[in-house]
Design a protein around this motif. Structure first.
Motif, PDB file in Angstrom:
ATOM      1  N   GLY A   1      -5.436   0.148   7.240  1.00 25.13           N
ATOM      2  CA  GLY A   1      -5.602   0.338   5.801  1.00 25.13           C
ATOM      3  C   GLY A   1      -6.971  -0.060   5.284  1.00 25.13           C
ATOM      4  O   GLY A   1      -7.280   0.182   4.126  1.00 25.13           O
ATOM      5  N   ARG A   2      -7.809  -0.627   6.139  1.00 27.96           N
ATOM      6  CA  ARG A   2      -9.135  -1.085   5.710  1.00 27.96           C
ATOM      7  C   ARG A   2     -10.202  -0.028   5.996  1.00 27.96           C
ATOM      8  O   ARG A   2     -10.014   0.869   6.806  1.00 27.96           O
ATOM      9  CB  ARG A   2      -9.483  -2.383   6.419  1.00 27.96           C
ATOM     10  N   THR A   3     -11.332  -0.194   5.344  1.00 22.22           N
ATOM     11  CA  THR A   3     -12.495   0.662   5.594  1.00 22.22           C
ATOM     12  C   THR A   3     -13.298   0.047   6.725  1.00 22.22           C
ATOM     13  O   THR A   3     -13.406  -1.169   6.831  1.00 22.22           O
ATOM     14  CB  THR A   3     -13.361   0.751   4.323  1.00 22.22           C
ATOM     15  N   ALA A   4     -13.857   0.899   7.591  1.00 16.71           N
ATOM     16  CA  ALA A   4     -14.688   0.456   8.711  1.00 16.71           C
ATOM     17  C   ALA A   4     -15.698   1.557   8.996  1.00 16.71           C
ATOM     18  O   ALA A   4     -15.702   2.605   8.349  1.00 16.71           O
ATOM     19  CB  ALA A   4     -13.824   0.181   9.944  1.00 16.71           C
ATOM     20  N   ALA A   5     -16.557   1.320   9.972  1.00 16.63           N
ATOM     21  CA  ALA A   5     -17.464   2.360  10.465  1.00 16.63           C
ATOM     22  C   ALA A   5     -17.002   2.700  11.872  1.00 16.63           C
ATOM     23  O   ALA A   5     -16.680   1.807  12.652  1.00 16.63           O
ATOM     24  CB  ALA A   5     -18.896   1.854  10.484  1.00 16.63           C
ATOM     25  N   ALA A   6     -16.949   3.978  12.185  1.00 18.70           N
ATOM     26  CA  ALA A   6     -16.495   4.411  13.508  1.00 18.70           C
ATOM     27  C   ALA A   6     -17.485   5.388  14.100  1.00 18.70           C
ATOM     28  O   ALA A   6     -18.095   6.190  13.398  1.00 18.70           O
ATOM     29  CB  ALA A   6     -15.118   5.067  13.418  1.00 18.70           C
ATOM     30  N   ARG A   7     -17.633   5.313  15.411  1.00 19.82           N
ATOM     31  CA  ARG A   7     -18.501   6.251  16.135  1.00 19.82           C
ATOM     32  C   ARG A   7     -17.635   7.431  16.559  1.00 19.82           C
ATOM     33  O   ARG A   7     -16.790   7.311  17.444  1.00 19.82           O
ATOM     34  CB  ARG A   7     -19.113   5.557  17.347  1.00 19.82           C
ATOM     35  N   LEU A   8     -17.829   8.573  15.884  1.00 17.97           N
ATOM     36  CA  LEU A   8     -17.006   9.756  16.113  1.00 17.97           C
ATOM     37  C   LEU A   8     -17.816  10.882  16.742  1.00 17.97           C
ATOM     38  O   LEU A   8     -18.940  11.139  16.331  1.00 17.97           O
ATOM     39  CB  LEU A   8     -16.422  10.269  14.800  1.00 17.97           C
ATOM     40  N   ALA A   9     -17.202  11.551  17.701  1.00 12.35           N
ATOM     41  CA  ALA A   9     -17.771  12.778  18.276  1.00 12.35           C
ATOM     42  C   ALA A   9     -16.814  13.901  17.890  1.00 12.35           C
ATOM     43  O   ALA A   9     -15.660  13.907  18.313  1.00 12.35           O
ATOM     44  CB  ALA A   9     -17.896  12.665  19.778  1.00 12.35           C
ATOM     45  N   ILE A  10     -17.281  14.831  17.077  1.00 10.09           N
ATOM     46  CA  ILE A  10     -16.416  15.885  16.561  1.00 10.09           C
ATOM     47  C   ILE A  10     -16.908  17.251  17.023  1.00 10.09           C
ATOM     48  O   ILE A  10     -18.081  17.574  16.872  1.00 10.09           O
ATOM     49  CB  ILE A  10     -16.365  15.840  15.016  1.00 10.09           C
ATOM     50  N   ALA A  11     -16.006  18.023  17.602  1.00  8.28           N
ATOM     51  CA  ALA A  11     -16.257  19.422  17.985  1.00  8.28           C
ATOM     52  C   ALA A  11     -17.566  19.612  18.754  1.00  8.28           C
ATOM     53  O   ALA A  11     -18.394  20.430  18.394  1.00  8.28           O
ATOM     54  CB  ALA A  11     -16.227  20.315  16.755  1.00  8.28           C
ATOM     55  N   GLY A  12     -17.771  18.833  19.789  1.00  8.05           N
ATOM     56  CA  GLY A  12     -18.923  19.006  20.657  1.00  8.05           C
ATOM     57  C   GLY A  12     -20.240  18.508  20.096  1.00  8.05           C
ATOM     58  O   GLY A  12     -21.277  18.679  20.719  1.00  8.05           O
ATOM     59  N   GLU A  13     -20.242  17.918  18.900  1.00 12.12           N
ATOM     60  CA  GLU A  13     -21.474  17.379  18.313  1.00 12.12           C
ATOM     61  C   GLU A  13     -21.789  16.024  18.933  1.00 12.12           C
ATOM     62  O   GLU A  13     -20.936  15.386  19.534  1.00 12.12           O
ATOM     63  CB  GLU A  13     -21.303  17.212  16.804  1.00 12.12           C
ATOM     64  N   ASP A  14     -23.029  15.577  18.771  1.00 11.94           N
ATOM     65  CA  ASP A  14     -23.389  14.227  19.198  1.00 11.94           C
ATOM     66  C   ASP A  14     -22.605  13.226  18.361  1.00 11.94           C
ATOM     67  O   ASP A  14     -22.383  13.456  17.171  1.00 11.94           O
ATOM     68  CB  ASP A  14     -24.892  13.982  19.016  1.00 11.94           C
ATOM     69  N   PRO A  15     -22.191  12.100  18.958  1.00  9.91           N
ATOM     70  CA  PRO A  15     -21.458  11.093  18.185  1.00  9.91           C
ATOM     71  C   PRO A  15     -22.286  10.574  17.014  1.00  9.91           C
ATOM     72  O   PRO A  15     -23.498  10.431  17.106  1.00  9.91           O
ATOM     73  CB  PRO A  15     -21.214   9.971  19.203  1.00  9.91           C
ATOM     74  N   GLN A  16     -21.609  10.330  15.897  1.00 12.16           N
ATOM     75  CA  GLN A  16     -22.249   9.788  14.693  1.00 12.16           C
ATOM     76  C   GLN A  16     -21.393   8.649  14.153  1.00 12.16           C
ATOM     77  O   GLN A  16     -20.173   8.659  14.305  1.00 12.16           O
ATOM     78  CB  GLN A  16     -22.363  10.853  13.607  1.00 12.16           C
TER      79      GLN A  16
END
Length: 133
Positions: free
Chosen positions: A24-39
Motif C-alpha cells: 500500500g506504500r509508494t516506492a521506486a521500482a526498477r521496471l523493464a517493460i516490453a523489451g525496453e531498458d529497465p527504468q
C-alpha cells in the motif's frame, strides 16, 4: 520544468525487513517493460509473493495507477529492485554527483513517474531547471 532529485537506497540493508510492511506504500521500482531498458519508476506496492521473493507493484502514473475497482497492470519486482521513495533519510547532494530525479510537467503541474538521470550543478533553489543538468 521544476525538478525533484532523490537517492534510491535499496531496502534490504536495513534488516530485519518485513516485506509486508510496504504493501500500500509508494516506492521506486526498477521496471523493464516490453523489451525496453529497465527504468526506475514511482510505484504503489500491491503485495508480496513469498515463493519468488518478489513484490507486486503498479505504476503510479495516470495510465497505470492502481484505483479501487479497476484493473491494473502489476509487475513483479525482486527485493533489490525496489527502493525507498521518498527517502527522507537521504544525505545532501554533492556538486557533480549523478542522481535520479523527477520533473514537474509545466502544463499540468504533475510530477513525472519515471526517474531521469541528472548531474547536480548546485543548490536547486531558484529558477526552474537550476541546480540539475
Amino acid at each position: 520544468g521544476e525538478q525533484l532529485a532523490f537517492y534510491l537506497e535499496p531496502l534490504e540493508p536495513r534488516l530485519p525487513h518485513d516485506p509486508l510492511s510496504l504493501i500500500g506504500r509508494t516506492a521506486a521500482a526498477r521496471l523493464a517493460i516490453a523489451g525496453e531498458d529497465p527504468q526506475w519508476v514511482v510505484v504503489r506496492v500491491l503485495g508480496f509473493e513469498r515463493a519468488r521473493s518478489c513484490y507486486a507493484v503498479a505504476d503510479e502514473s495516470a495510465d497505470g495507477a492502481a484505483v479501487a475497482g479497476s484493473r491494473v497492470d502489476a509487475h513483479l519486482v525482486p527485493l533489490l529492485g525496489l527502493a525507498r521513495y521518498p527517502d527522507l533519510s537521504a544525505r545532501p547532494f554533492q556538486m557533480g554527483e549523478r542522481v535520479l530525479c523527477l520533473w514537474r510537467d509545466a502544463e499540468n503541474g504533475e510530477l513525472t513517474t519515471t526517474f531521469y538521470p541528472a548531474t547536480v550543478l548546485g543548490e536547486g533553489e531558484g529558477e526552474e531547471g537550476e541546480g540539475l543538468r
